[in-house]
Design a protein around this motif. Sequence first.
Motif, PDB file in Angstrom:
ATOM      1  N   GLU A 126     -34.026  19.998 -50.932  1.00 15.73           N
ATOM      2  CA  GLU A 126     -34.184  19.783 -49.414  1.00 15.73           C
ATOM      3  C   GLU A 126     -34.518  18.271 -48.789  1.00 15.73           C
ATOM      4  O   GLU A 126     -33.916  17.791 -48.106  1.00 15.73           O
ATOM      5  N   ILE A 127     -34.692  17.236 -49.301  1.00 17.73           N
ATOM      6  CA  ILE A 127     -35.125  15.404 -49.380  1.00 17.73           C
ATOM      7  C   ILE A 127     -33.596  15.169 -48.863  1.00 17.73           C
ATOM      8  O   ILE A 127     -33.258  14.629 -48.433  1.00 17.73           O
ATOM      9  N   VAL A 128     -33.013  15.450 -49.652  1.00 22.24           N
ATOM     10  CA  VAL A 128     -31.515  14.617 -49.709  1.00 22.24           C
ATOM     11  C   VAL A 128     -30.821  15.614 -48.258  1.00 22.24           C
ATOM     12  O   VAL A 128     -30.484  14.484 -48.258  1.00 22.24           O
ATOM     13  N   ILE A 129     -30.706  16.049 -48.279  1.00 17.95           N
ATOM     14  CA  ILE A 129     -30.466  17.066 -47.231  1.00 17.95           C
ATOM     15  C   ILE A 129     -30.940  16.461 -45.708  1.00 17.95           C
ATOM     16  O   ILE A 129     -30.045  15.967 -44.832  1.00 17.95           O
ATOM     17  N   GLU A 130     -32.012  16.451 -45.872  1.00 16.20           N
ATOM     18  CA  GLU A 130     -32.837  15.355 -44.477  1.00 16.20           C
ATOM     19  C   GLU A 130     -32.108  14.572 -44.553  1.00 16.20           C
ATOM     20  O   GLU A 130     -32.021  13.773 -42.838  1.00 16.20           O
ATOM     21  N   ASN A 131     -31.661  13.613 -45.262  1.00 18.13           N
ATOM     22  CA  ASN A 131     -31.926  11.780 -45.967  1.00 18.13           C
ATOM     23  C   ASN A 131     -30.339  12.029 -45.153  1.00 18.13           C
ATOM     24  O   ASN A 131     -30.144  10.828 -44.311  1.00 18.13           O
ATOM     25  N   ALA A 132     -29.528  12.983 -45.436  1.00 22.95           N
ATOM     26  CA  ALA A 132     -28.656  12.858 -45.165  1.00 22.95           C
ATOM     27  C   ALA A 132     -27.983  13.044 -43.550  1.00 22.95           C
ATOM     28  O   ALA A 132     -26.827  12.422 -42.827  1.00 22.95           O
ATOM     29  N   PHE A 133     -28.934  14.473 -43.390  1.00 24.74           N
ATOM     30  CA  PHE A 133     -28.835  14.324 -41.875  1.00 24.74           C
ATOM     31  C   PHE A 133     -28.969  13.932 -40.628  1.00 24.74           C
ATOM     32  O   PHE A 133     -28.805  12.746 -40.234  1.00 24.74           O
ATOM     33  N   VAL A 134     -30.383  12.229 -41.625  1.00 25.70           N
ATOM     34  CA  VAL A 134     -30.951  11.224 -40.741  1.00 25.70           C
ATOM     35  C   VAL A 134     -30.003  10.208 -40.726  1.00 25.70           C
ATOM     36  O   VAL A 134     -29.525  10.066 -39.818  1.00 25.70           O
ATOM     37  N   GLN A 135     -28.318   9.746 -41.606  1.00 27.55           N
ATOM     38  CA  GLN A 135     -27.905   9.105 -41.589  1.00 27.55           C
ATOM     39  C   GLN A 135     -26.621   9.249 -40.729  1.00 27.55           C
ATOM     40  O   GLN A 135     -26.354   8.581 -39.895  1.00 27.55           O
ATOM     41  N   VAL A 136     -25.957  11.014 -40.830  1.00 30.81           N
ATOM     42  CA  VAL A 136     -25.200  11.465 -39.908  1.00 30.81           C
ATOM     43  C   VAL A 136     -25.339  10.483 -38.238  1.00 30.81           C
ATOM     44  O   VAL A 136     -24.800  10.295 -37.853  1.00 30.81           O
ATOM     45  N   SER A 137     -26.682  11.004 -38.317  1.00 29.87           N
ATOM     46  CA  SER A 137     -27.085  11.018 -36.778  1.00 29.87           C
ATOM     47  C   SER A 137     -27.094   9.207 -36.552  1.00 29.87           C
ATOM     48  O   SER A 137     -26.603   8.688 -35.347  1.00 29.87           O
ATOM     49  N   THR A 138     -27.378   8.795 -37.165  1.00 30.82           N
ATOM     50  CA  THR A 138     -27.792   7.149 -37.115  1.00 30.82           C
ATOM     51  C   THR A 138     -26.077   6.812 -36.510  1.00 30.82           C
ATOM     52  O   THR A 138     -25.917   6.145 -35.940  1.00 30.82           O
ATOM     53  N   ASN A 139     -25.970   6.923 -37.701  1.00 32.49           N
ATOM     54  CA  ASN A 139     -24.691   6.330 -38.074  1.00 32.49           C
ATOM     55  C   ASN A 139     -23.419   6.841 -36.481  1.00 32.49           C
ATOM     56  O   ASN A 139     -22.412   6.202 -35.866  1.00 32.49           O
ATOM     57  N   VAL A 140     -23.957   8.231 -35.981  1.00 33.59           N
ATOM     58  CA  VAL A 140     -22.730   9.014 -34.436  1.00 33.59           C
ATOM     59  C   VAL A 140     -23.192   7.724 -33.656  1.00 33.59           C
ATOM     60  O   VAL A 140     -22.762   7.594 -32.732  1.00 33.59           O
TER      61      VAL A 140
END
Length: 54
Positions: A32-46
């Motif tokens: 769960e933590i890894v998926i949440e961090n991945a979504f945060v990174q993706v949204s930041t990059n977008v």
Amino acid sequence: MKIRKKLAVTFISVAVLPLLLCGLFLTGKLREIVIENAFVQVSTNVERVSEETK
């Protein structure tokens, strides 16, 4: 039951099952933590790319 079978059942119920349950629980939480961090990174990059292309 022979003493060997009793010891095996006791070992499995006292040592193996709790370790297995803890492992499954912690693996799920880590996932769960890894998926949440991945979504945060993706949204930041977008956001960063959309800012740069304006």
